[in-house]
Write a protein that holds these residues in place. Structure first.
Motif, PDB file in Angstrom:
ATOM      1  N   ALA A  79       0.831  -1.212   0.000  1.00 40.91           N
ATOM      2  CA  ALA A  79       0.000   0.000   0.000  1.00 40.91           C
ATOM      3  C   ALA A  79       0.863   1.258   0.000  1.00 40.91           C
ATOM      4  N   LYS A  80       1.903   1.248   0.817  1.00 42.60           N
ATOM      5  CA  LYS A  80       2.792   2.417   0.880  1.00 42.60           C
ATOM      6  C   LYS A  80       3.587   2.555  -0.407  1.00 42.60           C
ATOM      7  N   LYS A  82       2.726   1.569  -3.387  1.00 43.76           N
ATOM      8  CA  LYS A  82       1.817   2.060  -4.429  1.00 43.76           C
ATOM      9  C   LYS A  82       1.571   3.559  -4.268  1.00 43.76           C
ATOM     10  N   ARG A  83       1.355   3.999  -3.024  1.00 39.73           N
ATOM     11  CA  ARG A  83       1.079   5.417  -2.776  1.00 39.73           C
ATOM     12  C   ARG A  83       2.296   6.280  -3.114  1.00 39.73           C
ATOM     13  N   VAL A  84       3.474   5.822  -2.769  1.00 38.75           N
ATOM     14  CA  VAL A  84       4.692   6.566  -3.099  1.00 38.75           C
ATOM     15  C   VAL A  84       4.820   6.713  -4.605  1.00 38.75           C
ATOM     16  N   LYS A  85       4.588   5.632  -5.318  1.00 33.99           N
ATOM     17  CA  LYS A  85       4.658   5.678  -6.783  1.00 33.99           C
ATOM     18  C   LYS A  85       3.637   6.659  -7.349  1.00 33.99           C
ATOM     19  N   GLU A  86       2.394   6.621  -6.831  1.00 34.68           N
ATOM     20  CA  GLU A  86       1.349   7.545  -7.299  1.00 34.68           C
ATOM     21  C   GLU A  86       1.765   9.002  -7.061  1.00 34.68           C
ATOM     22  N   LEU A  87       2.280   9.286  -5.866  1.00 31.43           N
ATOM     23  CA  LEU A  87       2.674  10.659  -5.544  1.00 31.43           C
ATOM     24  C   LEU A  87       3.837  11.135  -6.408  1.00 31.43           C
TER      25      LEU A  87
END
Length: 110
Positions: A79-80, A82-87
């Motif tokens: 989850a983290k 994926k979120r880092v990649k999105e940001l």
């Protein structure tokens, strides 16, 4: 955890809003905010230590501490990660839009 030296409250104002958004009282107990802030500080310190450990392994090859060290540090937390990649993707898109917008502004000024 509770025997840590007192720190300047950096995130308290933001945490109050986040805690409320996740179901806490509109004005949570001061102690609750302090505990959550301690947890946030601990997580950030751990993440930075992990990223520095990655950097130490890469440093021999001339690499410097960068976002890749942090990405590698969270790679096992889907989850983290994926979120880092999105940001990071959002940051790149915003940077491109600003670059294009800045170029258009210069073209219209001429």
């Amino acid at each position: 955890c509770l025997d840590m030296p007192p720190r300047k409250s950096v995130f308290a104002k933001d945490l109050v809003g986040m805690m409320y958004g996740f179901g806490d009282a509109e004005t949570p107990y001061k102690e609750s905010v302090e505990i959550v802030e301690q947890l946030v500080h601990q997580y950030i310190e751990t993440l930075c230590r992990d990223a520095l450990a990655v950097h130490a392994l890469r440093e021999a090859r001339g690499a410097k501490l960068d976002t890749e060290c942090f990405i590698f540090a969270v790679r096992k937390e889907p989850a983290k990660f994926k979120r880092v990649k999105e940001l990071l993707e959002m940051r790149a898109r915003l940077k491109e839009v600003r670059r294009i917008d800045h170029g258009l502004d210069e073209a219209t000024d001429k």
